[in-house]
Design a protein around this motif. Sequence first.
Motif, PDB file in Angstrom:
ATOM      1  N   LEU A  50       0.860  -1.177   0.000  1.00 11.30           N
ATOM      2  CA  LEU A  50       0.000   0.000   0.000  1.00 11.30           C
ATOM      3  C   LEU A  50       0.900   1.232   0.000  1.00 11.30           C
ATOM      4  CD1 LEU A  50      -3.028   0.765   0.181  1.00 11.30           C
ATOM      5  CD2 LEU A  50      -2.730   0.889   2.656  1.00 11.30           C
ATOM      6  N   TYR A  51       0.801   2.052  -1.042  1.00  8.65           N
ATOM      7  CA  TYR A  51       1.644   3.226  -1.214  1.00  8.65           C
ATOM      8  C   TYR A  51       0.883   4.494  -0.887  1.00  8.65           C
ATOM      9  CZ  TYR A  51       4.585  -0.057  -3.746  1.00  8.65           C
ATOM     10  OH  TYR A  51       5.357  -1.134  -4.089  1.00  8.65           O
ATOM     11  N   ALA A  65       1.694   9.461  11.393  1.00 11.08           N
ATOM     12  CA  ALA A  65       2.489  10.198  10.412  1.00 11.08           C
ATOM     13  C   ALA A  65       2.683   9.340   9.162  1.00 11.08           C
ATOM     14  CB  ALA A  65       3.839  10.571  11.008  1.00 11.08           C
ATOM     15  N   PRO A  66       2.463   9.916   7.976  1.00  9.09           N
ATOM     16  CA  PRO A  66       2.655   9.138   6.747  1.00  9.09           C
ATOM     17  C   PRO A  66       4.116   8.721   6.587  1.00  9.09           C
ATOM     18  CG  PRO A  66       1.707  11.303   6.267  1.00  9.09           C
ATOM     19  CD  PRO A  66       2.020  11.261   7.727  1.00  9.09           C
ATOM     20  N   ARG A  68       7.259   7.425   3.894  1.00  9.51           N
ATOM     21  CA  ARG A  68       7.686   7.479   2.493  1.00  9.51           C
ATOM     22  C   ARG A  68       7.774   6.078   1.913  1.00  9.51           C
ATOM     23  NH1 ARG A  68      12.652  11.472   2.001  1.00  9.51           N
ATOM     24  NH2 ARG A  68      12.646  10.395   0.009  1.00  9.51           N
ATOM     25  N   GLU A  69       7.842   5.103   2.773  1.00  4.92           N
ATOM     26  CA  GLU A  69       7.943   3.706   2.346  1.00  4.92           C
ATOM     27  C   GLU A  69       6.540   3.093   2.292  1.00  4.92           C
ATOM     28  OE1 GLU A  69      10.860   2.535   1.487  1.00  4.92           O
ATOM     29  OE2 GLU A  69      11.891   4.338   2.149  1.00  4.92           O
ATOM     30  N   PRO A  70       6.345   2.072   1.477  1.00 10.08           N
ATOM     31  CA  PRO A  70       5.024   1.423   1.449  1.00 10.08           C
ATOM     32  C   PRO A  70       4.770   0.638   2.730  1.00 10.08           C
ATOM     33  CG  PRO A  70       6.566   0.182   0.128  1.00 10.08           C
ATOM     34  CD  PRO A  70       7.289   1.430   0.564  1.00 10.08           C
ATOM     35  N   TRP A  71       3.515   0.405   3.016  1.00  5.68           N
ATOM     36  CA  TRP A  71       3.135  -0.497   4.093  1.00  5.68           C
ATOM     37  C   TRP A  71       2.775  -1.813   3.438  1.00  5.68           C
ATOM     38  CZ3 TRP A  71      -0.255   1.754   8.525  1.00  5.68           C
ATOM     39  CH2 TRP A  71       0.403   2.848   9.085  1.00  5.68           C
TER      40      TRP A  71
END
Length: 161
Positions: A50-51, A65-66, A68-71
Amino acid sequence: MPGSAAPTTGHALHVVVYTAHRILRGALYQRSPIRLSDQVNLLDEDFMALYQEQATDLASDEAEAPSREPWYVARGEILIIHEDAAGQEQAGSRGAGDRVQKRPVAVRCYVGPFRVEGQYYMVDLANMVTTLNTCGVAFVPLTSATITVPGRPGRVPIQTP
């Protein structure tokens, strides 16, 4: 982390993912545009990347907090997933000749901490319980769904297409 940037090719499908503890919003990348229900039911992988994600913790209602790496979301942890209308361009619908006649049936169910009400389209007049127990898919597609968290009156119901 090598290989963690969002793919530069493919179709971005913006989704909302519900787990027992978080609500995640972000983009899945598909090689070709297919229905979300087909993608989540046919994937052989145990995880979905999930990007551009945003996460809300259900216990505190706080946004995390968002990253920068995908989850990487374990498919077994996904309770509910739907397209995020706010992040989508309107996709073209299939032609009427491609459709099978179905009838809508109202469905109300509990999935983890969520209550879901929506429409399930059935091909025949079979019993709903039998249909749900024998359809052979992990994720059942509903339309016009409302998702709520019972006992949390301050949480606004989420309407889906």
